[in-house]
Write an enzyme that holds these catalytic residues in place. Sequence first.
Site, PDB file in Angstrom:
ATOM      1  N   GLU A 118     -10.402   3.992   5.749  1.00  0.00           N
ATOM      2  CA  GLU A 118      -9.869   4.274   7.074  1.00  0.00           C
ATOM      3  C   GLU A 118     -10.877   4.883   8.038  1.00  0.00           C
ATOM      4  O   GLU A 118     -10.820   4.637   9.243  1.00  0.00           O
ATOM      5  CB  GLU A 118      -8.632   5.168   6.964  1.00  0.00           C
ATOM      6  CG  GLU A 118      -7.475   4.536   6.190  1.00  0.00           C
ATOM      7  CD  GLU A 118      -6.950   3.247   6.821  1.00  0.00           C
ATOM      8  OE1 GLU A 118      -7.362   2.904   7.947  1.00  0.00           O
ATOM      9  OE2 GLU A 118      -6.110   2.584   6.181  1.00  0.00           O
ATOM     10  N   GLY A 125       2.201   0.904  11.776  1.00  0.00           N
ATOM     11  CA  GLY A 125       1.635   0.174  12.902  1.00  0.00           C
ATOM     12  C   GLY A 125       1.167  -1.201  12.500  1.00  0.00           C
ATOM     13  O   GLY A 125       1.445  -2.198  13.157  1.00  0.00           O
ATOM     14  N   GLY A 126       0.446  -1.247  11.410  1.00  0.00           N
ATOM     15  CA  GLY A 126      -0.053  -2.518  10.915  1.00  0.00           C
ATOM     16  C   GLY A 126      -0.490  -2.385   9.484  1.00  0.00           C
ATOM     17  O   GLY A 126      -0.661  -1.282   8.965  1.00  0.00           O
ATOM     18  N   TYR A 172      -8.689   9.006   8.724  1.00  0.00           N
ATOM     19  CA  TYR A 172      -8.929   8.155   9.887  1.00  0.00           C
ATOM     20  C   TYR A 172      -9.912   8.808  10.861  1.00  0.00           C
ATOM     21  O   TYR A 172     -11.011   8.309  11.095  1.00  0.00           O
ATOM     22  CB  TYR A 172      -7.618   7.877  10.622  1.00  0.00           C
ATOM     23  CG  TYR A 172      -6.619   7.011   9.904  1.00  0.00           C
ATOM     24  CD1 TYR A 172      -6.455   5.683  10.242  1.00  0.00           C
ATOM     25  CD2 TYR A 172      -5.800   7.537   8.903  1.00  0.00           C
ATOM     26  CE1 TYR A 172      -5.519   4.877   9.598  1.00  0.00           C
ATOM     27  CE2 TYR A 172      -4.861   6.758   8.253  1.00  0.00           C
ATOM     28  CZ  TYR A 172      -4.725   5.423   8.607  1.00  0.00           C
ATOM     29  OH  TYR A 172      -3.797   4.642   7.966  1.00  0.00           O
ATOM     30  N   ASP A 188       0.710   8.250  -1.060  1.00  0.00           N
ATOM     31  CA  ASP A 188       1.222   8.147   0.298  1.00  0.00           C
ATOM     32  C   ASP A 188       0.891   9.398   1.104  1.00  0.00           C
ATOM     33  O   ASP A 188       0.782   9.348   2.327  1.00  0.00           O
ATOM     34  CB  ASP A 188       2.738   7.940   0.281  1.00  0.00           C
ATOM     35  CG  ASP A 188       3.148   6.611  -0.334  1.00  0.00           C
ATOM     36  OD1 ASP A 188       2.263   5.757  -0.527  1.00  0.00           O
ATOM     37  OD2 ASP A 188       4.339   6.435  -0.639  1.00  0.00           O
ATOM     38  N   HIS A 191     -10.535  -3.872   9.142  1.00  0.00           N
ATOM     39  CA  HIS A 191     -10.351  -3.753   7.698  1.00  0.00           C
ATOM     40  C   HIS A 191     -10.891  -4.970   6.940  1.00  0.00           C
ATOM     41  O   HIS A 191     -11.100  -4.894   5.725  1.00  0.00           O
ATOM     42  CB  HIS A 191      -8.868  -3.576   7.374  1.00  0.00           C
ATOM     43  CG  HIS A 191      -8.402  -2.158   7.339  1.00  0.00           C
ATOM     44  ND1 HIS A 191      -8.936  -1.218   6.479  1.00  0.00           N
ATOM     45  CD2 HIS A 191      -7.442  -1.513   8.055  1.00  0.00           C
ATOM     46  CE1 HIS A 191      -8.325  -0.060   6.660  1.00  0.00           C
ATOM     47  NE2 HIS A 191      -7.413  -0.203   7.609  1.00  0.00           N
ATOM     48  N   GLU A 215      -3.310  -4.385   6.812  1.00  0.00           N
ATOM     49  CA  GLU A 215      -4.465  -5.268   6.883  1.00  0.00           C
ATOM     50  C   GLU A 215      -4.500  -6.361   5.830  1.00  0.00           C
ATOM     51  O   GLU A 215      -5.587  -6.779   5.407  1.00  0.00           O
ATOM     52  CB  GLU A 215      -5.747  -4.436   6.790  1.00  0.00           C
ATOM     53  CG  GLU A 215      -5.939  -3.687   5.467  1.00  0.00           C
ATOM     54  CD  GLU A 215      -5.362  -2.288   5.437  1.00  0.00           C
ATOM     55  OE1 GLU A 215      -5.759  -1.504   4.561  1.00  0.00           O
ATOM     56  OE2 GLU A 215      -4.508  -1.975   6.290  1.00  0.00           O
ATOM     57  N   ARG A 275       9.396   2.296  12.870  1.00  0.00           N
ATOM     58  CA  ARG A 275       8.005   2.681  12.642  1.00  0.00           C
ATOM     59  C   ARG A 275       7.927   4.185  12.427  1.00  0.00           C
ATOM     60  O   ARG A 275       8.298   4.979  13.291  1.00  0.00           O
ATOM     61  CB  ARG A 275       7.151   2.260  13.839  1.00  0.00           C
ATOM     62  CG  ARG A 275       5.669   2.505  13.659  1.00  0.00           C
ATOM     63  CD  ARG A 275       4.910   1.999  14.877  1.00  0.00           C
ATOM     64  NE  ARG A 275       3.510   2.366  14.823  1.00  0.00           N
ATOM     65  CZ  ARG A 275       2.649   2.183  15.822  1.00  0.00           C
ATOM     66  NH1 ARG A 275       3.068   1.613  16.947  1.00  0.00           N
ATOM     67  NH2 ARG A 275       1.394   2.547  15.697  1.00  0.00           N
ATOM     68  N   GLN A 284       0.837  -1.194   0.000  1.00  0.00           N
ATOM     69  CA  GLN A 284       0.000   0.000   0.000  1.00  0.00           C
ATOM     70  C   GLN A 284       0.877   1.251   0.000  1.00  0.00           C
ATOM     71  O   GLN A 284       1.903   1.271   0.693  1.00  0.00           O
ATOM     72  CB  GLN A 284      -0.903   0.014   1.232  1.00  0.00           C
ATOM     73  CG  GLN A 284      -2.063   0.990   1.104  1.00  0.00           C
ATOM     74  CD  GLN A 284      -2.977   0.971   2.328  1.00  0.00           C
ATOM     75  OE1 GLN A 284      -2.515   0.738   3.449  1.00  0.00           O
ATOM     76  NE2 GLN A 284      -4.257   1.198   2.143  1.00  0.00           N
ATOM     77  N   HIS A 308      -8.083  -2.558  14.802  1.00  0.00           N
ATOM     78  CA  HIS A 308      -8.120  -1.751  13.583  1.00  0.00           C
ATOM     79  C   HIS A 308      -7.855  -2.608  12.353  1.00  0.00           C
ATOM     80  O   HIS A 308      -8.616  -2.562  11.376  1.00  0.00           O
ATOM     81  CB  HIS A 308      -7.085  -0.630  13.688  1.00  0.00           C
ATOM     82  CG  HIS A 308      -7.119   0.325  12.540  1.00  0.00           C
ATOM     83  ND1 HIS A 308      -7.815   1.509  12.579  1.00  0.00           N
ATOM     84  CD2 HIS A 308      -6.549   0.268  11.310  1.00  0.00           C
ATOM     85  CE1 HIS A 308      -7.676   2.145  11.427  1.00  0.00           C
ATOM     86  NE2 HIS A 308      -6.899   1.415  10.637  1.00  0.00           N
ATOM     87  N   GLU A 309      -6.783  -3.394  12.393  1.00  0.00           N
ATOM     88  CA  GLU A 309      -6.460  -4.210  11.220  1.00  0.00           C
ATOM     89  C   GLU A 309      -7.525  -5.265  10.972  1.00  0.00           C
ATOM     90  O   GLU A 309      -7.856  -5.561   9.818  1.00  0.00           O
ATOM     91  CB  GLU A 309      -5.085  -4.861  11.387  1.00  0.00           C
ATOM     92  CG  GLU A 309      -3.943  -3.889  11.668  1.00  0.00           C
ATOM     93  CD  GLU A 309      -3.894  -2.695  10.720  1.00  0.00           C
ATOM     94  OE1 GLU A 309      -4.315  -2.819   9.554  1.00  0.00           O
ATOM     95  OE2 GLU A 309      -3.445  -1.623  11.139  1.00  0.00           O
TER      96      GLU A 309
END
Length: 647
Positions: free
Chosen positions: A355, A305-306, A418, A410, A336, A308, A593, A180, A332-333
Amino acid sequence: MLSFHRTVISSALLFALQLVPIAHANNAPNISASELAVTLAPTEIPQNQDALTYANYTEVSVSHIELALTVDFKQNRLSGEATLDLAWHKAGKTLILDTRDLTISSVSAVNTAGKWHSVPFTLAKTDGVKGAALSINLTEENTQKVKINYHTSDNPSGIQWLTPEQTQGKQLPFMFSQSQAIHARSWIPLQDTPAVRQTYSATITADKAITVVMSADRKILSSTQTQFTMPQAIPAYLIAIAAGHLTFSPLNDISGVWAEPELIDKASQEFSDTPQMIDIAAKRYGDYRWGRYDLLILPPSFPFGGMENPRLSFITPTVIAGDKSLVSLIAHELAHSWSGNLVTNATWRDLWLNEGFTTYVENRIMEDLYGSDRALMEQTIGYSGLIAELAELDSSDSVLHLDLGGRSPDEAFSGVPYVKGQLFLVFLEQKFGRERFDAFVKNYFNHFAFQSITTAQFREYLSLNLLQKYPNIVSEAEIDTWIEGEGLPSFLVPPNSHAFDDIDAQRQTWLDGKHSASELKTSTWSVHQWLRFINEMPRINLDQTKLAELDKAFHFTGTGNSEIAFAWYSLALDNGYYAVLPALKQHLTNIGRMRLVVPLYQKLAGTKQYDWAKNVYINARPGYHPQTQASLDAMFADKPLQHEHSH
């Protein structure tokens, strides 16, 4: 994705920007069984709606990808072939695909007799955002299959290669993808747009000591080959791969954790509530449709963070806090699996559909599992962070239906899709009542299941199934304000957790000198309350002795909780408290991160500590993901970056 990509979100936007509904509607009407969703016909997406792909997907679209790739840690490359099944929407002989930094060796196609034959192709000049178009000239109309032999570069934007020394166990190398938004094209030649969904299969060859996983069903063929099958059609950005020293620990019959052996026990314990999260979400929003839901805990260099990826969410180890205080990222993930993976934004302008819905669903899961107090605390923190970020964003970037112009997608990943997206859905929930809105969301997921949709399609569905069905509650003008307007609507009621009242009061007594830090009553504080305590401190002119007093009382410097560490280092740098620098160097070196490192570099780059920060970055850079490197290279681009000698 909870990843806080590329353009970095402000420091207070924590835990995947978790929010929960601000309040329950007390007078929500009962829903009868006859209140069903109005049916809409799927709307075809015009070619020009996704300007970030070269693909001629309205003429021909890829329906299935079959990969046969070798993982080569000696050259840091993936090599092999991709066979594409084609679905033609009009007669044609040209197929245009997206690539970035791929070396194409040959292209062949199947003729009407079922025989493979070579076909000519052209790789266009590279564009800095979109990569290079691969144009394939077919000899027959409506060719059904095309095979591309290729290999990646040694540093593709969507793959990170790690040496053994950069892993937890330090025994074997590691690689993982991050596709992504439009990085799948850096390791697969395909139609890299969320408007196109395809199934995929793969046969991956790697050294027998290496374990390979993908976002698909997994079957071991031999000591060196693993086969994968994804039977549900997904957009390109959800195709994912990782390889390294991995072991598996089941959580129940459909869920488990992959991690390096050194982390597997901690991760399994931290994320043991995942099966309950799956049950809660499925009960509220419809069946979980992806078979398995496993977690892959990646090395600390994972930039987000993660992610999906269906069947296998990629997760940062920075959320392993030992007390489940940061597991909203898992919620959260998982969310998704309905919003994003099941119903997908058709273009990156429509990111908020992924999101915003996911952040809303995430917090409903957290509320059901851990209670409304915790959920509302997380919401309040997220809202405060959004307010801080809006003050720094261009006003045009505060619009939900964001016009990217020619920029990289991006740059769409700010707190706006979000948190503002979630607040919009909370607004609708409050207006129509939870019972009606829950039914609407569930029907929405079912209606658009396995489709990619635009904001216009969402608005049409919303109008038919809420605004017109229950008139005189919410106007189209209010919807316009939320989706197309800048900033937050004036009629928004901000979230407010009263669990923070005592925290705010104690902070003020300490600032006023009425109590010392050691006299504050903090023994029952949760991580969220500690974050509130730190994040609402004065950002300038806080006396150095006061900061030293805090640090002595609560041992913030060097804390193992990544969120508290980030909040503390942010406060320290804002106030010029450089006693934290030795520990901060470790923080910046040990994790990659983006949300936890890039803002700190940004704070340092504008101070007399610029040279110190640049030296830290030069040494830490080899362990950062290419997307993290790209962000920070631009920051320290006053002269060429060179590795300094170790001392």
